[in-house]
Design a protein around this motif. Structure first.
Motif, PDB file in Angstrom:
ATOM      1  N   PRO A 127      -6.420   9.690   0.433  1.00 19.53           N
ATOM      2  CA  PRO A 127      -5.316   9.328   1.327  1.00 19.53           C
ATOM      3  C   PRO A 127      -4.304   8.331   0.736  1.00 19.53           C
ATOM      4  O   PRO A 127      -3.218   8.149   1.285  1.00 19.53           O
ATOM      5  CB  PRO A 127      -6.003   8.687   2.539  1.00 19.53           C
ATOM      6  CG  PRO A 127      -7.457   8.964   2.409  1.00 19.53           C
ATOM      7  CD  PRO A 127      -7.725   9.258   0.972  1.00 19.53           C
ATOM      8  N   ARG A 130      -0.484   9.516  -0.060  1.00 20.59           N
ATOM      9  CA  ARG A 130       0.320   9.768   1.153  1.00 20.59           C
ATOM     10  C   ARG A 130       0.654   8.464   1.873  1.00 20.59           C
ATOM     11  O   ARG A 130       1.730   8.323   2.442  1.00 20.59           O
ATOM     12  CB  ARG A 130      -0.402  10.725   2.090  1.00 20.59           C
ATOM     13  CG  ARG A 130      -0.470  12.113   1.506  1.00 20.59           C
ATOM     14  CD  ARG A 130      -0.254  13.173   2.551  1.00 20.59           C
ATOM     15  NE  ARG A 130      -0.412  14.478   1.948  1.00 20.59           N
ATOM     16  CZ  ARG A 130       0.596  15.210   1.496  1.00 20.59           C
ATOM     17  NH1 ARG A 130       1.817  14.756   1.571  1.00 20.59           N
ATOM     18  NH2 ARG A 130       0.370  16.391   0.968  1.00 20.59           N
ATOM     19  N   ARG A 131      -0.278   7.537   1.829  1.00 28.23           N
ATOM     20  CA  ARG A 131      -0.023   6.228   2.455  1.00 28.23           C
ATOM     21  C   ARG A 131       1.119   5.513   1.732  1.00 28.23           C
ATOM     22  O   ARG A 131       1.998   4.936   2.359  1.00 28.23           O
ATOM     23  CB  ARG A 131      -1.312   5.404   2.396  1.00 28.23           C
ATOM     24  CG  ARG A 131      -1.309   4.207   3.252  1.00 28.23           C
ATOM     25  CD  ARG A 131      -2.710   3.643   3.360  1.00 28.23           C
ATOM     26  NE  ARG A 131      -2.636   2.316   3.910  1.00 28.23           N
ATOM     27  CZ  ARG A 131      -3.640   1.481   3.969  1.00 28.23           C
ATOM     28  NH1 ARG A 131      -4.824   1.845   3.508  1.00 28.23           N
ATOM     29  NH2 ARG A 131      -3.491   0.294   4.484  1.00 28.23           N
ATOM     30  N   LEU A 133       3.460   7.013  -0.124  1.00 25.69           N
ATOM     31  CA  LEU A 133       4.670   7.800   0.141  1.00 25.69           C
ATOM     32  C   LEU A 133       5.271   7.414   1.488  1.00 25.69           C
ATOM     33  O   LEU A 133       6.481   7.189   1.595  1.00 25.69           O
ATOM     34  CB  LEU A 133       4.346   9.302   0.103  1.00 25.69           C
ATOM     35  CG  LEU A 133       5.500  10.241   0.423  1.00 25.69           C
ATOM     36  CD1 LEU A 133       6.628  10.104  -0.594  1.00 25.69           C
ATOM     37  CD2 LEU A 133       5.005  11.686   0.478  1.00 25.69           C
ATOM     38  N   ALA A 134       4.442   7.307   2.505  1.00 21.66           N
ATOM     39  CA  ALA A 134       4.932   6.929   3.830  1.00 21.66           C
ATOM     40  C   ALA A 134       5.568   5.541   3.797  1.00 21.66           C
ATOM     41  O   ALA A 134       6.608   5.308   4.430  1.00 21.66           O
ATOM     42  CB  ALA A 134       3.793   6.977   4.848  1.00 21.66           C
ATOM     43  N   SER A 139      11.536  10.845   1.053  1.00 26.07           N
ATOM     44  CA  SER A 139      10.934  12.181   1.117  1.00 26.07           C
ATOM     45  C   SER A 139      10.255  12.488  -0.216  1.00 26.07           C
ATOM     46  O   SER A 139      10.517  11.821  -1.230  1.00 26.07           O
ATOM     47  CB  SER A 139      12.014  13.229   1.397  1.00 26.07           C
ATOM     48  OG  SER A 139      12.867  13.360   0.261  1.00 26.07           O
ATOM     49  N   VAL A 140       9.427  13.516  -0.217  1.00 28.32           N
ATOM     50  CA  VAL A 140       8.777  13.952  -1.449  1.00 28.32           C
ATOM     51  C   VAL A 140       9.839  14.316  -2.480  1.00 28.32           C
ATOM     52  O   VAL A 140       9.726  13.961  -3.661  1.00 28.32           O
ATOM     53  CB  VAL A 140       7.828  15.147  -1.188  1.00 28.32           C
ATOM     54  CG1 VAL A 140       7.314  15.740  -2.486  1.00 28.32           C
ATOM     55  CG2 VAL A 140       6.671  14.727  -0.298  1.00 28.32           C
TER      56      VAL A 140
END
Length: 162
Positions: A127, A130-131, A133-134, A139-140
């Motif tokens: 995880p 993604r953590r 990235l958030a 954005s990706v």
């Protein structure tokens, strides 16, 4: 910064005085430094439950992705010298996550292997990206573009050093 009119041919390029370039807020290196420190705080929180520091996490990423690696190869991938990398690997070994083995062919070469516990830690780490990235709010696609731009910047700076 006040841009000057474009030359008769070619794209417009703003010109900036030397005095303007000397301002802290115009230093790309400082912007990168500030972003790196901000990332450090976010990673510190995200990695707390894994018991890893950010540099240790990077070393584990290399091992999770590529399997057993010579210390030299890990250092090259992470852009770390052996004086920084060796203590980091010793701490990972003391935590039971990796095992270091000297090569029987070359006593100077040490290969780092994941232990079972180190391999299992990968599942708990899933995880984390993604953590992060958030936390960036990007954005990706924006992250991928930024990585590409930073790769070009790194290549140019490496080339400028000779």
């Amino acid at each position: 910064m006040t841009p000057t009119p474009p030359p008769a041919s070619g794209p417009a390029r703003p010109t900036v005085s030397d005095a303007e370039l000397l301002r802290l807020d115009h230093q790309v290196c400082f912007s990168l430094h500030a972003a790196s420190r901000a990332f450090g705080g976010v990673y510190r929180e995200a990695l707390k439950d894994l018991g890893l520091t950010y540099p240790q996490y990077l070393a584990m990423l290399v091992l999770w992705e590529h399997g057993p690696q010579p210390v030299k190869a890990i250092g090259e991938q992470l852009r770390l010298d052996s004086g920084t990398l060796s203590p980091l690997l010793k701490r990972l070994e003391a935590a039971g996550l990796v095992r270091r083995e000297r090569s029987p062919e070359d006593e100077r070469s040490v290969t780092v292997h994941l232990t079972e516990e180190g391999a299992e830690l990968r599942e708990r780490a899933l995880p984390v990206p993604r953590r992060i990235l958030a936390a960036t709010g990007l954005s990706v696609e924006e992250i991928l573009g930024l990585q590409q731009l930073l790769g070009r910047l790194t290549g140019a700076l490496d080339g400028a050093q000779g």
